[in-house]
Design a protein around this motif. Structure first.
Motif, PDB file in Angstrom:
ATOM      1  N   PHE A   6      72.325 100.774  41.773  1.00 21.67           N
ATOM      2  CA  PHE A   6      71.358 101.506  42.810  1.00 21.67           C
ATOM      3  C   PHE A   6      70.013 101.147  42.651  1.00 21.67           C
ATOM      4  O   PHE A   6      69.442 100.842  41.631  1.00 21.67           O
ATOM      5  N   LEU A   7      69.270 100.731  43.585  1.00 18.30           N
ATOM      6  CA  LEU A   7      67.915 100.485  43.767  1.00 18.30           C
ATOM      7  C   LEU A   7      67.082 100.970  44.774  1.00 18.30           C
ATOM      8  O   LEU A   7      67.751 101.427  45.836  1.00 18.30           O
ATOM      9  N   HIS A   8      65.986 101.294  44.637  1.00 18.41           N
ATOM     10  CA  HIS A   8      65.095 101.754  45.664  1.00 18.41           C
ATOM     11  C   HIS A   8      63.714 101.327  45.297  1.00 18.41           C
ATOM     12  O   HIS A   8      63.147 101.374  44.335  1.00 18.41           O
ATOM     13  N   TYR A   9      63.131 100.809  46.763  1.00 16.78           N
ATOM     14  CA  TYR A   9      61.828 100.053  46.776  1.00 16.78           C
ATOM     15  C   TYR A   9      61.123 100.521  47.922  1.00 16.78           C
ATOM     16  O   TYR A   9      61.763 100.935  49.126  1.00 16.78           O
ATOM     17  N   LYS A  33      73.146 100.287  47.310  1.00 13.65           N
ATOM     18  CA  LYS A  33      74.084 101.315  46.701  1.00 13.65           C
ATOM     19  C   LYS A  33      75.404 101.031  47.341  1.00 13.65           C
ATOM     20  O   LYS A  33      75.403 100.518  48.567  1.00 13.65           O
ATOM     21  N   ASN A  34      76.494 101.199  46.418  1.00  8.97           N
ATOM     22  CA  ASN A  34      77.772 100.823  46.765  1.00  8.97           C
ATOM     23  C   ASN A  34      77.909  99.342  47.336  1.00  8.97           C
ATOM     24  O   ASN A  34      78.393  99.037  48.548  1.00  8.97           O
ATOM     25  N   ASN A  35      77.259  98.437  46.864  1.00  6.23           N
ATOM     26  CA  ASN A  35      77.196  96.973  47.105  1.00  6.23           C
ATOM     27  C   ASN A  35      76.707  96.933  48.491  1.00  6.23           C
ATOM     28  O   ASN A  35      76.981  95.847  49.351  1.00  6.23           O
ATOM     29  N   LYS A  36      75.854  97.565  49.144  1.00  5.85           N
ATOM     30  CA  LYS A  36      75.134  97.428  50.239  1.00  5.85           C
ATOM     31  C   LYS A  36      73.832  97.967  50.398  1.00  5.85           C
ATOM     32  O   LYS A  36      73.424  98.706  49.869  1.00  5.85           O
ATOM     33  N   TRP A  37      73.078  97.038  51.362  1.00  9.18           N
ATOM     34  CA  TRP A  37      71.722  97.368  51.244  1.00  9.18           C
ATOM     35  C   TRP A  37      71.477  98.106  52.615  1.00  9.18           C
ATOM     36  O   TRP A  37      72.139  97.749  53.623  1.00  9.18           O
ATOM     37  N   SER A  38      70.416  99.178  52.716  1.00  7.54           N
ATOM     38  CA  SER A  38      70.067  99.987  53.905  1.00  7.54           C
ATOM     39  C   SER A  38      68.673 100.107  53.665  1.00  7.54           C
ATOM     40  O   SER A  38      68.028  99.677  52.744  1.00  7.54           O
TER      41      SER A  38
END
Length: 362
Positions: A6-9, A33-38
């Motif tokens: 999990f990443l958040h920027y 998250k879950n191998n997907k960027w959003s």
């Protein structure tokens, strides 16, 4: 691509295009998250250039080295002040911003000579805002033998792939990317768009051809159109990235030798862009195309693309139309921070995938 679970920027992206209609500013949250960027866009706007700065930017290719360095610093301060005002006006928590990612304004782009120059001093942006700033996204790719462009396709691949199988940006130049069935990406500049249309509308005292009103009232000149379509770059499977120097050397001489009115030149430039865009989309058997950039608002140009294109045209919301490139450059900043390659060698022709960008710490 190795990333955490999990990443958040939270970034601010800046984009100044060749059409010189202003600097786009976009405030975005990115999540992995879950191998997907959003992403989630919070605020966005375009800041027009003040007259004195616009005049200098239009003449930037003719400046001396000292004058160009001075403009670089001046533009960086302007970008920084724009961001400070943006943060204040939208009540953004400054300490929540991880970084600013700035494309800068392209003055020279000659990748065949190992050269690409985007001004808008990153150190000045960082100093003025007090926020870490990433810029100069193209140079490393060029040093590895790439075109340094286009860079947006990695954003198309990782953020927008569910929207269409092809992505077209109509700015100064029209460029597109295609998501191939083998998960690779093909992308390149197609042809001049707003940069040449606006060049002629300014001779009529107008900044652009609103809704394509001038073009729609004229008949394109067949001789001029044929000469434009015969230009060598259009016959190459994957032409080089295009810049103003190419316009001056290749495109303008064709127009200058045809005794037709400015209005007819605008109509011909519009038809030429529509034909070349649709030709490339059809060549790659695209079933749908997601269109963004200022040229999307030229309804006549879009209607002419639709006339030639065999697939479906997808026009997103106005915020995405206007700010997709600024959003994606913010995303390139995220990839830089994670040390993930943000240039696709299959697109740029570089010898390897590189992490483009230079960090300037506040």
């Amino acid at each position: 691509m190795q990333v955490k679970d999990f990443l958040h920027y939270e970034l601010i992206g800046l984009m100044s295009g060749t059409s010189l209609d202003g600097v786009d500013i976009c405030h975005v949250d990115f999540f992995y998250k879950n191998n997907k960027w959003s992403y989630k866009t919070h605020n966005a706007r375009t800041q027009v250039y003040p007259a004195h700065l616009l005049k200098q930017l239009k003449n930037a290719v003719n400046l001396s080295g000292l004058e160009l360095f001075s403009l670089d610093q001046q533009l960086g301060v302007f970008f920084g002040e724009c961001i400070n005002n943006f943060i204040a006006d939208f009540s953004i928590q400054k300490n929540a911003i991880t970084a600013i990612a700035s494309h800068g304004h392209t003055v020279f782009h000659q990748p065949d000579k190992g050269l690409t120059v985007q001004i808008g001093c990153g150190e000045s942006i960082a100093y003025t805002t007090g926020i870490n700033t990433i810029n100069d996204f193209r140079t490393k790719d060029v040093l590895h033998g790439g075109q340094g462009a286009p860079l947006v396709p990695i954003g198309d691949q990782l953020l927008f792939s569910e929207q269409a199988d092809a992505f077209l940006n109509i700015g100064g130049f029209a460029n597109f990317s295609v998501l191939n069935t083998d998960a690779t990406v093909t992308a390149f500049d197609i042809c001049p768009a707003n940069i040449i249309i606006n060049y002629f509308t300014r001779q009529l005292g107008l900044e652009y051809d609103k809704d394509g009103t001038i073009a729609s009232a004229q008949t394109p000149d067949d001789t001029l159109l044929n000469l434009l379509n015969e230009i060598d770059a259009y016959n190459q499977p994957q032409p080089p990235s295009l810049g103003w120097e190419w316009i001056e050397q290749v495109i303008l001489p064709v127009y200058e030798h045809q005794p037709v009115s400015i209005e007819v030149k605008i109509a011909t430039a519009t038809e030429h862009a529509a034909f070349q865009i649709a030709r490339r989309l059809n060549e790659y058997h695209c079933k749908s195309v997601f269109i963004t950039g200022g040229g999307t608002k030229n309804t006549f140009l879009i209607s002419r693309i639709e006339h030639y294109f065999n697939g479906k045209i997808v026009i997103p919301d106005e915020e995405t139309i206007d700010f997709k490139e600024a959003l994606i450059f913010a995303f390139l900043g995220v990839l830089h921070l994670e040390n993930i390659p943000n240039c696709l060698p299959s697109v740029t022709g570089a010898s390897k995938a590189v992490v483009g960008g230079v960090m300037h710490r506040a």
